[in-house]
Enzyme design. Structure first.
Site, PDB file in Angstrom:
ATOM      1  N   HIS A 126     -47.352   9.388 -27.117  1.00 36.20           N
ATOM      2  CA  HIS A 126     -47.760  10.410 -28.089  1.00 36.20           C
ATOM      3  C   HIS A 126     -48.771  11.336 -27.443  1.00 36.20           C
ATOM      4  CE1 HIS A 126     -50.237   6.797 -28.485  1.00 36.20           C
ATOM      5  NE2 HIS A 126     -51.258   7.591 -28.743  1.00 36.20           N
ATOM      6  N   HIS A 162     -51.876  13.875 -28.047  1.00 31.71           N
ATOM      7  CA  HIS A 162     -52.933  14.200 -29.007  1.00 31.71           C
ATOM      8  C   HIS A 162     -53.223  15.697 -28.945  1.00 31.71           C
ATOM      9  CE1 HIS A 162     -54.610  10.045 -29.768  1.00 31.71           C
ATOM     10  NE2 HIS A 162     -54.021   9.803 -28.602  1.00 31.71           N
TER      11      HIS A 162
HETATM   12  P1  AMP Z   1     -53.908   6.003 -28.422  1.00 32.34           P
HETATM   13  O1  AMP Z   1     -55.228   5.333 -28.179  1.00 32.34           O
HETATM   14  O2  AMP Z   1     -53.690   7.214 -27.563  1.00 32.34           O
HETATM   15  O3  AMP Z   1     -52.764   5.017 -28.369  1.00 32.34           O
HETATM   16  O4  AMP Z   1     -54.008   6.598 -29.876  1.00 32.34           O
HETATM   17  C1  AMP Z   1     -53.383   6.043 -30.981  1.00 32.34           C
HETATM   18  C2  AMP Z   1     -53.731   6.946 -32.134  1.00 32.34           C
HETATM   19  O5  AMP Z   1     -52.861   6.633 -33.196  1.00 32.34           O
HETATM   20  C3  AMP Z   1     -55.168   6.767 -32.648  1.00 32.34           C
HETATM   21  O6  AMP Z   1     -55.830   8.044 -32.573  1.00 32.34           O
HETATM   22  C4  AMP Z   1     -54.977   6.302 -34.078  1.00 32.34           C
HETATM   23  O7  AMP Z   1     -55.931   6.850 -34.956  1.00 32.34           O
HETATM   24  C5  AMP Z   1     -53.571   6.791 -34.401  1.00 32.34           C
HETATM   25  N1  AMP Z   1     -52.860   6.021 -35.401  1.00 32.34           N
HETATM   26  C6  AMP Z   1     -52.729   4.684 -35.477  1.00 32.34           C
HETATM   27  N2  AMP Z   1     -51.986   4.343 -36.540  1.00 32.34           N
HETATM   28  C7  AMP Z   1     -51.632   5.501 -37.149  1.00 32.34           C
HETATM   29  C8  AMP Z   1     -50.879   5.807 -38.324  1.00 32.34           C
HETATM   30  N3  AMP Z   1     -50.329   4.859 -39.077  1.00 32.34           N
HETATM   31  N4  AMP Z   1     -50.736   7.112 -38.661  1.00 32.34           N
HETATM   32  C9  AMP Z   1     -51.293   8.080 -37.908  1.00 32.34           C
HETATM   33  N5  AMP Z   1     -52.008   7.846 -36.801  1.00 32.34           N
HETATM   34  C10 AMP Z   1     -52.189   6.579 -36.428  1.00 32.34           C
END
Ligand code: AMP
Ligand code: ZN
Length: 143
Positions: A100, A102
């Protein structure tokens, strides 16, 4: 789809999300724990853990959506700038193992740092080491 993957479940509509854009291959939705108002994630609809696990056209589609989103998000939350980033792998801080991007809106004086703040101690590379690394990358193929 990976059954225990939270982003696959969002793509499948099995858990709710604030979806902001959708294409044949990508979905963009608001981060549930935002670093700033408008913090948005762009994912491929198919499950790939790392960026380089995705086919190149899907990776390009994800980046295209980032390109489309940045001015829209900035405008909606009245941001001054944006930090775009991918935690690509656990050692880089990736917590959700579905690639993903950001899109994090930034504001003058928001107290955050540049991308340079993510790394630890900086290396002190010699000219030879720069050259060796550059030549290695130039000559390398995808693994
Ligand atoms: P990463 O550390 O790059 O894997 O970031 C994962 C991101 O996913 C974090 O910023 C979380 O806040 C976000 N996240 C986790 N669960 C959800 C969800 N159900 N809906 C939207 N964002 C999420
Ligand atoms: Zn997934």
């Amino acid at each position: 789809m990976s059954d225990d993957c939270i982003f696959c479940q969002i793509v499948a509509g099995e858990i709710p999300a604030h979806v902001v854009r959708e294409t044949d291959t990508t979905l963009a939705f608001l981060d549930v724990n935002p670093l700033a108002p408008g913090h948005t994630l762009v994912v491929p609809k198919d499950h790939y853990e790392r960026l380089s696990d995705a086919p190149s056209d899907v990776a390009a589609d994800v980046f295209h959506e980032v390109y489309e989103l940045v001015p829209r998000v900035e405008s909606v939350v009245d941001a001054d700038a944006t930090t775009v980033g991918i935690n690509d792998g656990a050692a880089a801080g990736q917590e959700v193992p579905h690639v993903h991007a950001h899109v994090v809106p930034r504001f003058e004086g928001d107290g955050g740092g540049p991308i340079h703040a993510v790394a630890g101690e900086r290396p002190d590379l010699s000219d030879e080491e720069f050259e060796e690394i550059a030549e290695g990358i130039s000559a390398s193929h995808r693994t």
